[in-house]
Write a protein that holds these residues in place. Structure first.
Motif, PDB file in Angstrom:
ATOM      1  N   ALA A   1      -9.739   7.381   1.610  1.00 19.78           N
ATOM      2  CA  ALA A   1      -9.340   8.681   2.171  1.00 19.78           C
ATOM      3  C   ALA A   1      -7.821   8.839   2.146  1.00 19.78           C
ATOM      4  O   ALA A   1      -7.309   9.917   1.828  1.00 19.78           O
ATOM      5  CB  ALA A   1      -9.863   8.826   3.590  1.00 19.78           C
ATOM      6  N   ARG A   2      -7.091   7.768   2.455  1.00 16.49           N
ATOM      7  CA  ARG A   2      -5.631   7.831   2.427  1.00 16.49           C
ATOM      8  C   ARG A   2      -5.142   8.086   1.004  1.00 16.49           C
ATOM      9  O   ARG A   2      -4.292   8.943   0.778  1.00 16.49           O
ATOM     10  CB  ARG A   2      -5.007   6.548   2.975  1.00 16.49           C
ATOM     11  N   HIS A   3      -5.701   7.381   0.022  1.00 11.99           N
ATOM     12  CA  HIS A   3      -5.300   7.582  -1.377  1.00 11.99           C
ATOM     13  C   HIS A   3      -5.558   9.028  -1.804  1.00 11.99           C
ATOM     14  O   HIS A   3      -4.701   9.652  -2.444  1.00 11.99           O
ATOM     15  CB  HIS A   3      -6.030   6.624  -2.313  1.00 11.99           C
ATOM     16  N   GLN A   4      -6.714   9.541  -1.446  1.00 15.23           N
ATOM     17  CA  GLN A   4      -7.070  10.908  -1.819  1.00 15.23           C
ATOM     18  C   GLN A   4      -6.113  11.904  -1.162  1.00 15.23           C
ATOM     19  O   GLN A   4      -5.602  12.814  -1.823  1.00 15.23           O
ATOM     20  CB  GLN A   4      -8.511  11.191  -1.392  1.00 15.23           C
ATOM     21  N   THR A   5      -5.843  11.731   0.116  1.00 21.25           N
ATOM     22  CA  THR A   5      -4.970  12.651   0.846  1.00 21.25           C
ATOM     23  C   THR A   5      -3.524  12.521   0.391  1.00 21.25           C
ATOM     24  O   THR A   5      -2.837  13.523   0.149  1.00 21.25           O
ATOM     25  CB  THR A   5      -5.077  12.401   2.356  1.00 21.25           C
ATOM     26  N   PHE A   6      -3.037  11.285   0.264  1.00 18.33           N
ATOM     27  CA  PHE A   6      -1.637  11.079  -0.114  1.00 18.33           C
ATOM     28  C   PHE A   6      -1.358  11.545  -1.539  1.00 18.33           C
ATOM     29  O   PHE A   6      -0.238  11.933  -1.848  1.00 18.33           O
ATOM     30  CB  PHE A   6      -1.233   9.617   0.062  1.00 18.33           C
ATOM     31  N   ALA A   7      -2.357  11.537  -2.428  1.00 22.75           N
ATOM     32  CA  ALA A   7      -2.161  12.064  -3.782  1.00 22.75           C
ATOM     33  C   ALA A   7      -1.801  13.547  -3.709  1.00 22.75           C
ATOM     34  O   ALA A   7      -0.995  14.043  -4.501  1.00 22.75           O
ATOM     35  CB  ALA A   7      -3.417  11.858  -4.620  1.00 22.75           C
TER      36      ALA A   7
ATOM     37  N   ALA B   1       0.857  -1.188   0.000  1.00 25.53           N
ATOM     38  CA  ALA B   1       0.000   0.000   0.000  1.00 25.53           C
ATOM     39  C   ALA B   1       0.892   1.237   0.000  1.00 25.53           C
ATOM     40  O   ALA B   1       2.073   1.149  -0.337  1.00 25.53           O
ATOM     41  CB  ALA B   1      -0.927  -0.015   1.210  1.00 25.53           C
ATOM     42  N   GLN B   2       0.334   2.361   0.408  1.00 29.50           N
ATOM     43  CA  GLN B   2       1.071   3.619   0.410  1.00 29.50           C
ATOM     44  C   GLN B   2       1.867   3.777   1.704  1.00 29.50           C
ATOM     45  O   GLN B   2       1.418   4.411   2.655  1.00 29.50           O
ATOM     46  CB  GLN B   2       0.101   4.780   0.243  1.00 29.50           C
TER      47      GLN B   2
END
Length: 154
Positions: A93-99, A15-16
């Motif tokens: 939410a993590r994908h959106q924020t980390f982008a 994952a990220q």
């Protein structure tokens, strides 16, 4: 400069996150207490993990800014979920924020634990963290906060 990497000889991250993060000399470590998806007025941002997680990341960003830091200073996150059913919303939410935070990758370390529950039933996610801030910045801000507290007491 904070270094994040994934060495050969272990599987790549699933994952990220980065497998390793190194903090250079001259940095203060700042611990971020477990955050819930609460708005500034103390009300819950929403009933689901995605909404709560987005608010948690916003809160972490606000806390970092108050310490003269930003997401680039995060070295560790620890995510706790109140059940596996909240994994997908938290991930979105993590994908959106980390982008936004890490458009070129280079993520902090991150662990996720799925628990039976958190402190109250309406809470779906809790995230704590650690940031590394250049010592001079952290000291100046701490002195300023101390001065602010002294001035408020007068």
């Amino acid at each position: 400069m904070i270094r994040r990497w994934n060495p050969p000889g272990v599987a790549p991250p699933v994952a990220q996150y980065s497998h390793l993060v190194s903090v250079p000399a001259g940095h203060d470590l700042i611990m971020i207490a477990g955050q819930f998806g609460l708005l500034p007025d103390g009300t819950l941002a929403g009933p689901d993990a995605q909404t709560q997680s987005l608010q948690i990341y916003a809160n972490i960003e606000t806390l970092l800014r108050s310490a003269g830091a930003g997401p680039e200073h995060l070295v560790r996150l620890f995510t706790m979920l109140a059940g596996a059913e909240h994994l997908e919303g938290s991930r979105l939410a993590r994908h959106q924020t980390f982008a936004r935070w890490y458009p070129n990758g280079g993520y902090p370390t991150n662990s996720i634990a799925v628990l039976a529950g958190l402190s109250t039933p309406e809470l779906t996610v809790q995230i704590d963290g650690m940031a590394a801030v250049p010592a001079r910045v952290a000291t100046e801000l701490a002195d300023g906060d101390l001065m602010h507290e002294i001035m408020e007491a007068v």
